[in-house]
Design a protein around this motif. Structure first.
Motif, short mmCIF file in Angstrom:
data_model
loop_
_atom_site.label_atom_id
_atom_site.label_comp_id
_atom_site.label_asym_id
_atom_site.label_seq_id
_atom_site.Cartn_x
_atom_site.Cartn_y
_atom_site.Cartn_z
N LEU A 289 0.82 -1.21 0.00
CA LEU A 289 0.00 0.00 0.00
C LEU A 289 0.86 1.26 0.00
O LEU A 289 0.53 2.25 -0.67
CB LEU A 289 -0.94 0.00 1.21
N LYS B 74 1.18 5.12 -2.42
CA LYS B 74 0.60 6.16 -1.57
C LYS B 74 0.42 7.48 -2.32
O LYS B 74 -0.60 8.16 -2.19
CB LYS B 74 1.46 6.37 -0.33
N ASP C 245 -3.52 8.61 -2.13
CA ASP C 245 -3.62 9.06 -0.74
C ASP C 245 -4.79 10.02 -0.51
O ASP C 245 -4.96 10.53 0.61
CB ASP C 245 -2.32 9.71 -0.27
N LEU D 217 -5.00 1.43 4.61
CA LEU D 217 -3.64 1.72 5.06
C LEU D 217 -3.59 1.76 6.58
O LEU D 217 -2.64 1.24 7.19
CB LEU D 217 -3.19 3.06 4.47
N TYR E 172 -3.73 8.01 9.56
CA TYR E 172 -4.39 7.73 8.27
C TYR E 172 -5.86 7.37 8.45
O TYR E 172 -6.67 7.63 7.57
CB TYR E 172 -3.64 6.62 7.53
#
Length: 398
Positions: A193, A197, A201, A210, A237
């Protein structure tokens, strides 16, 4: 080109050829009728009659020549289409299998892949004026066919723009598969992952996974500082995921889980604060997705932990936040039972905590039944190993 479309094209061509044949018969009848009418005319028209007759015959013969030429060309195209039809299935199969561009270009040379173009007459004078309606419709038909072909090509050119979405789905599916594993490969989900990113993201579905991957990495980390770092990053996250989509149940769920993990490495004040965050976001996850057994199991754990708090811990919570958290063993029991109702034999730990609740409520026989049920579930994950240790000590106390 689909096989049904090819058959429709052949039948259309045959119908066109039949229509032209009927037109030829019609012109012959007109010619014969013109001859009979002219024979019946009076001798007064004798001077102009031959000249008009020759002009009309020349025009009719000119048009008949053009029609006969078109019929011959149509016959050739129909023959080419008939020859191509037996190989239609093979061509479609080869295209679906994605053969090389060279093979595809070679197949396009066959009559089946020709782009329609206007037919050019050879040996027939062109008419800029007085063009027949049949010729105009024919040219319009070819223009339309070419436009449709160009539209299909533009659709194909737009397809690569959808690849990032497909890549994201493939990445998320791979992360889900790794999370469902029970061995060390479960922690590999974090690395795959993180590699993407920068691309994803800003996607909630990516961010909560994540956060979950950091939770998985936390469980397999051996160093204390590494565990704390995983919990901190995962919480960050998870918060980003719910800020992008506040209605994502999984985002709230895993943000709550990471808050609970991080409380093990925080001061008493932050520990209590994370406990409040845990409860609030878990309630939100249940509201958004009420049939997820994991949320009820986690809420049961929270209720049971609060019910076991000492007077001093409650006093500290009241001093820091004004109102201490409140929950009873009965509240915890209801949540554990709900998880079992949604998913029978949900987990070994769920049975262990059911046994603890029944023991605290004085129902030792039911607690023993829950211990027996927990014993039937084999030890597979690290959580199962921890559950087995608590089960052994619990059985000894009954």
């Amino acid at each position: 080109m689909a096989q049904a479309d090819s058959r429709a094209l052949v039948l259309g061509a045959l119908a066109g050829a039949a229509g032209i044949s009927l037109a030829i018969v019609y012109f012959r009848k007109v010619k014969a009728s013109d001859g009979r009418v002219r024979n019946q005319r009076s001798f007064g028209d004798h001077t102009d009659g031959p000249l008009c007759l020759q002009t009309g015959q020349a025009e009719v013969l000119d048009r008949l020549g053009a029609l006969i030429h078109c019929v011959s060309e149509l016959k050739e195209e129909v023959k080419a289409l008939k020859d191509a039809l037996p190989h239609l299935q093979d061509n479609v199969r080869d295209q679906l299998r994605g053969r090389s561009a060279e093979d595809i270009s070679a197949r396009r040379a066959s009559p089946l892949h020709r782009t329609p173009t206007r037919r050019k007459r050879s040996g027939v004078p062109t008419r800029s004026e007085g063009q027949s309606s049949e010729e105009a419709e024919s040219e319009g038909g070819y223009i339309t066919a070419l436009t449709d072909s160009e539209e299909d090509e533009s659709d194909d050119e737009r397809k690569p723009q959808q690849e990032p979405v497909d890549e994201l789905m493939a990445l998320l599916q791979k992360a889900d598969r790794l999370h469902s594993c029970n061995g060390p490969e479960k922690a590999q989900g974090l690395s795959i992952l993180l590699e993407r990113k920068e691309e994803f993201d800003q996607r909630c579905q990516y961010l909560w996974r994540l956060a979950r991957a950091y939770a998985d990495a936390h469980d397999f980390a051996s160093d204390h500082l590494e565990k704390k770092s995983c919990a901190e990053n995962g919480k960050k996250y998870g918060k980003e995921a719910i800020s992008i989509n506040p209605l994502c149940a999984e985002g709230h769920q895993w943000y709550a889980i990471l808050c609970g993990m991080l409380s093990d490495y925080e001061s008493v004040q932050n520990k209590i604060k994370n406990g409040y965050l845990f409860k609030d976001h878990l309630d939100k996850a249940i509201e958004l997705k009420p049939e997820d057994p994991l949320s009820y199991y986690l809420l049961g754990r929270w209720c049971y932990a609060v019910s076991q708090c000492t007077w001093i811990e409650r006093k500290i919570a009241a001093t820091l936040f004004g109102e201490p958290p409140s929950a009873t063993v009965q509240d915890a029991l209801q949540n554990f039972l709900k998880a079992e109702e949604i998913s029978p034999k949900y987990s070994k730990f769920n049975y262990v905590f059911l046994a603890k609740c029944y023991k605290d409520l004085g129902q030792r026989s039911v607690a023993q039944q829950m211990c027996d049920a927990a014993s039937t579930i084999s030890v597979v994950t690290k959580e199962d190993e921890e559950a087995q240790k608590e089960l052994d000590s619990l059985v000894a106390s009954l």
